[in-house]
Design a protein around this motif. Structure first.
Motif, PDB file in Angstrom:
ATOM      1  N   LEU A  27       0.820  -1.206   0.000  1.00 35.93           N
ATOM      2  CA  LEU A  27       0.000   0.000   0.000  1.00 35.93           C
ATOM      3  C   LEU A  27       0.858   1.262   0.000  1.00 35.93           C
ATOM      4  O   LEU A  27       0.496   2.269  -0.613  1.00 35.93           O
ATOM      5  N   LEU A  28       2.003   1.215   0.687  1.00 43.16           N
ATOM      6  CA  LEU A  28       2.893   2.377   0.693  1.00 43.16           C
ATOM      7  C   LEU A  28       3.419   2.648  -0.711  1.00 43.16           C
ATOM      8  O   LEU A  28       3.422   3.797  -1.175  1.00 43.16           O
ATOM      9  N   ILE A  29       3.861   1.599  -1.393  1.00 42.44           N
ATOM     10  CA  ILE A  29       4.351   1.776  -2.760  1.00 42.44           C
ATOM     11  C   ILE A  29       3.220   2.230  -3.681  1.00 42.44           C
ATOM     12  O   ILE A  29       3.404   3.113  -4.526  1.00 42.44           O
ATOM     13  N   ALA A  30       2.030   1.660  -3.501  1.00 43.11           N
ATOM     14  CA  ALA A  30       0.883   2.027  -4.341  1.00 43.11           C
ATOM     15  C   ALA A  30       0.497   3.494  -4.187  1.00 43.11           C
ATOM     16  O   ALA A  30      -0.030   4.103  -5.123  1.00 43.11           O
ATOM     17  N   SER A  31       0.758   4.063  -3.011  1.00 43.78           N
ATOM     18  CA  SER A  31       0.380   5.461  -2.772  1.00 43.78           C
ATOM     19  C   SER A  31       1.318   6.453  -3.462  1.00 43.78           C
ATOM     20  O   SER A  31       1.024   7.651  -3.483  1.00 43.78           O
ATOM     21  N   GLY A  32       2.427   5.963  -4.009  1.00 43.44           N
ATOM     22  CA  GLY A  32       3.413   6.858  -4.611  1.00 43.44           C
ATOM     23  C   GLY A  32       3.471   6.830  -6.115  1.00 43.44           C
ATOM     24  O   GLY A  32       4.474   7.233  -6.708  1.00 43.44           O
ATOM     25  N   MET A  33       2.401   6.383  -6.767  1.00 45.65           N
ATOM     26  CA  MET A  33       2.388   6.306  -8.224  1.00 45.65           C
ATOM     27  C   MET A  33       2.236   7.697  -8.856  1.00 45.65           C
ATOM     28  O   MET A  33       1.681   8.603  -8.241  1.00 45.65           O
ATOM     29  N   PRO A  34       2.699   7.871 -10.088  1.00 45.12           N
ATOM     30  CA  PRO A  34       2.495   9.146 -10.788  1.00 45.12           C
ATOM     31  C   PRO A  34       1.042   9.314 -11.236  1.00 45.12           C
ATOM     32  O   PRO A  34       0.224   8.412 -11.063  1.00 45.12           O
ATOM     33  N   VAL A  35       0.740  10.461 -11.810  1.00 42.66           N
ATOM     34  CA  VAL A  35      -0.612  10.733 -12.300  1.00 42.66           C
ATOM     35  C   VAL A  35      -1.005   9.668 -13.331  1.00 42.66           C
ATOM     36  O   VAL A  35      -0.209   9.261 -14.169  1.00 42.66           O
ATOM     37  N   GLY A  36      -2.241   9.201 -13.254  1.00 48.16           N
ATOM     38  CA  GLY A  36      -2.674   8.068 -14.052  1.00 48.16           C
ATOM     39  C   GLY A  36      -2.961   8.398 -15.510  1.00 48.16           C
ATOM     40  O   GLY A  36      -3.446   9.486 -15.838  1.00 48.16           O
ATOM     41  N   VAL A  37      -2.676   7.430 -16.370  1.00 41.55           N
ATOM     42  CA  VAL A  37      -2.974   7.566 -17.800  1.00 41.55           C
ATOM     43  C   VAL A  37      -4.465   7.812 -18.023  1.00 41.55           C
ATOM     44  O   VAL A  37      -4.862   8.517 -18.959  1.00 41.55           O
ATOM     45  N   ASN A  38      -5.313   7.259 -17.141  1.00 42.95           N
ATOM     46  CA  ASN A  38      -6.756   7.434 -17.307  1.00 42.95           C
ATOM     47  C   ASN A  38      -7.193   8.888 -17.214  1.00 42.95           C
ATOM     48  O   ASN A  38      -8.255   9.253 -17.740  1.00 42.95           O
ATOM     49  N   THR A  39      -6.412   9.743 -16.525  1.00 41.24           N
ATOM     50  CA  THR A  39      -6.769  11.164 -16.496  1.00 41.24           C
ATOM     51  C   THR A  39      -6.700  11.758 -17.888  1.00 41.24           C
ATOM     52  O   THR A  39      -7.525  12.593 -18.268  1.00 41.24           O
ATOM     53  N   SER A  40      -5.718  11.312 -18.658  1.00 44.39           N
ATOM     54  CA  SER A  40      -5.593  11.793 -20.030  1.00 44.39           C
ATOM     55  C   SER A  40      -6.676  11.199 -20.927  1.00 44.39           C
ATOM     56  O   SER A  40      -7.204  11.874 -21.811  1.00 44.39           O
ATOM     57  N   ILE A  41      -7.005   9.918 -20.682  1.00 43.41           N
ATOM     58  CA  ILE A  41      -8.068   9.278 -21.455  1.00 43.41           C
ATOM     59  C   ILE A  41      -9.402   9.992 -21.214  1.00 43.41           C
ATOM     60  O   ILE A  41     -10.154  10.271 -22.152  1.00 43.41           O
ATOM     61  N   LEU A  42      -9.693  10.317 -19.950  1.00 47.30           N
ATOM     62  CA  LEU A  42     -10.920  11.057 -19.641  1.00 47.30           C
ATOM     63  C   LEU A  42     -10.890  12.449 -20.253  1.00 47.30           C
ATOM     64  O   LEU A  42     -11.892  12.924 -20.796  1.00 47.30           O
ATOM     65  N   ALA A  43      -9.743  13.113 -20.135  1.00 45.04           N
ATOM     66  CA  ALA A  43      -9.630  14.469 -20.667  1.00 45.04           C
ATOM     67  C   ALA A  43      -9.841  14.479 -22.175  1.00 45.04           C
ATOM     68  O   ALA A  43     -10.479  15.385 -22.726  1.00 45.04           O
ATOM     69  N   GLU A  44      -9.304  13.456 -22.844  1.00 50.34           N
ATOM     70  CA  GLU A  44      -9.471  13.355 -24.298  1.00 50.34           C
ATOM     71  C   GLU A  44     -10.918  12.990 -24.647  1.00 50.34           C
ATOM     72  O   GLU A  44     -11.497  13.537 -25.591  1.00 50.34           O
ATOM     73  N   GLU A  45     -11.499  12.077 -23.869  1.00 51.06           N
ATOM     74  CA  GLU A  45     -12.868  11.641 -24.140  1.00 51.06           C
ATOM     75  C   GLU A  45     -13.849  12.798 -24.039  1.00 51.06           C
ATOM     76  O   GLU A  45     -14.761  12.935 -24.862  1.00 51.06           O
ATOM     77  N   TYR A  46     -13.674  13.666 -23.021  1.00 58.44           N
ATOM     78  CA  TYR A  46     -14.639  14.735 -22.773  1.00 58.44           C
ATOM     79  C   TYR A  46     -14.095  16.123 -23.125  1.00 58.44           C
ATOM     80  O   TYR A  46     -14.745  17.124 -22.849  1.00 58.44           O
ATOM     81  N   GLN A  47     -12.878  16.164 -23.711  1.00 63.14           N
ATOM     82  CA  GLN A  47     -12.247  17.420 -24.108  1.00 63.14           C
ATOM     83  C   GLN A  47     -12.254  18.429 -22.953  1.00 63.14           C
ATOM     84  O   GLN A  47     -12.726  19.576 -23.081  1.00 63.14           O
ATOM     85  N   ASN A  48     -11.692  17.996 -21.824  1.00 60.39           N
ATOM     86  CA  ASN A  48     -11.601  18.843 -20.641  1.00 60.39           C
ATOM     87  C   ASN A  48     -10.139  18.927 -20.186  1.00 60.39           C
ATOM     88  O   ASN A  48      -9.623  18.013 -19.579  1.00 60.39           O
ATOM     89  N   GLU A  49      -9.483  20.026 -20.527  1.00 61.39           N
ATOM     90  CA  GLU A  49      -8.081  20.265 -20.170  1.00 61.39           C
ATOM     91  C   GLU A  49      -7.156  19.106 -20.565  1.00 61.39           C
ATOM     92  O   GLU A  49      -6.355  18.623 -19.750  1.00 61.39           O
TER      93      GLU A  49
END
Length: 307
Positions: free
Chosen positions: A255-277
């Motif tokens: 859980l400690l290692i999992a808490s230190g991941m970078p910003v997720g690829v899905n944020t870009s997928i959502l942003a592209e899907e809905y054209q939001n930033e």
């Protein structure tokens, strides 16, 4: 350990991102189609398989779920405070919150987990659950926040949009079939397994293509705010929650290692899907992933303190 992380995990990830960037530069890929493939097939398949093959006990499942719920709520509170202080628009607030809450638990977290724990099945199951819960947050809060911002607060339409998303159904179905040991015919299991296995490559190739589409702007202070909070505050929150909940051993370390991941690829997928930033999303992913080479190495070394 540092050399292993760089050669076995980080380097392959950046090679895939680079290939996606080169292909976008040469061929001008159809990002809309790539996004749909990720959105409606790859991610649901990965979430279903992760839950269907889970090896955790009910008690551990509950502890991980509690940890992650508190973790997300705290990060959401931080994102809300920063957004108010910076006077972000509704769309930017949604994008900023997503960049803190939605991390790269799958195509970055799973390989790092495998390396750090040498393929330990318990650690792998914990990371798979984190990935699944992260996907659930992505396609609930992540979708609803963006749609709410895009429809000027008409959250009724946002909720309708969420109900059309396949990931929550894949999560629940996979978990129920795991709990009741429901056999899955090979002709159904194999296509889902193929989707799961392709997740890393397809998602990172898409990210590489998106990065080329939206050039890096080093003057955006909100990008640095997001990256700093994601890479420094988020693991600090995870460490404190582990101590408060009294978690020990492999679950605490995972859980400690999992808490230190970078910003997720899905944020870009959502942003592209809905054209939001979409440019903000692509930049936070790129910069946080580059800097994570340093922060995740330090975080792995800290796992000895929660053993």
């Amino acid at each position: 350990m540092i050399a292993d992380i760089l050669v076995q995990v980080v380097l392959p990830i950046f090679i895939l991102i680079s290939i996606g960037s080169v292909m976008q530069y040469i061929f001008r890929l159809d990002l809309y189609t790539l996004t749909k493939i990720n959105f409606y097939y790859i991610t649901p398949a990965a979430v279903f398989i992760s839950m269907y093959k889970s090896e955790m006990s009910p008690a551990l499942f509950g502890n991980v779920a509690l940890f992650y719920t508190l973790y997300v709520l705290i990060l959401y509170g931080v994102a809300t405070l920063v957004s108010r202080q910076r006077k972000f628009t509704k769309g930017m607030k949604a994008a900023f919150s997503n960049s803190l809450i939605i991390d790269n638990a799958g195509n970055y977290g799973l390989p790092i987990n495998t390396l750090a724990f040498k393929g330990d099945p318990l650690a792998g199951s914990i990371q798979a659950l984190i990935m699944s819960m992260n996907s659930l947050v992505t396609f609930t809060y992540g979708v609803i926040s963006i749609q709410g911002a895009k429809t000027e607060g008409l959250y009724r339409h946002a909720i309708k949009g969420f109900l059309k998303m396949p990931v929550p159904y894949a999560l629940v179905l996979g978990l129920l079939m795991h709990i009741f040991s429901v056999p899955l015919p090979m002709f159904i299991y194999q296509p889902l397994q193929y989707g799961y296995q392709s997740m890393v490559a397809i998602a990172l190739l898409t990210l590489g293509a998106q990065i080329i589409k939206y050039p890096l702007r080093l003057d955006r202070i909100e990008v640095y705010l997001s990256v700093g909070l994601r890479l420094l505050l988020a693991p600090a929150v995870g460490f404190i929650l582990i101590l408060i909940l009294g978690l020990k051993g492999i679950p605490a370390q995972a859980l400690l290692i999992a808490s230190g991941m970078p910003v997720g690829v899905n944020t870009s997928i959502l942003a592209e899907e809905y054209q939001n930033e979409p440019d903000f999303a692509a930049q936070t992913i790129l910069i946080s992933t580059l800097l994570n080479v340093i922060t995740i190495t330090g975080l792995i070394s800290l796992t000895q303190f929660v053993a």
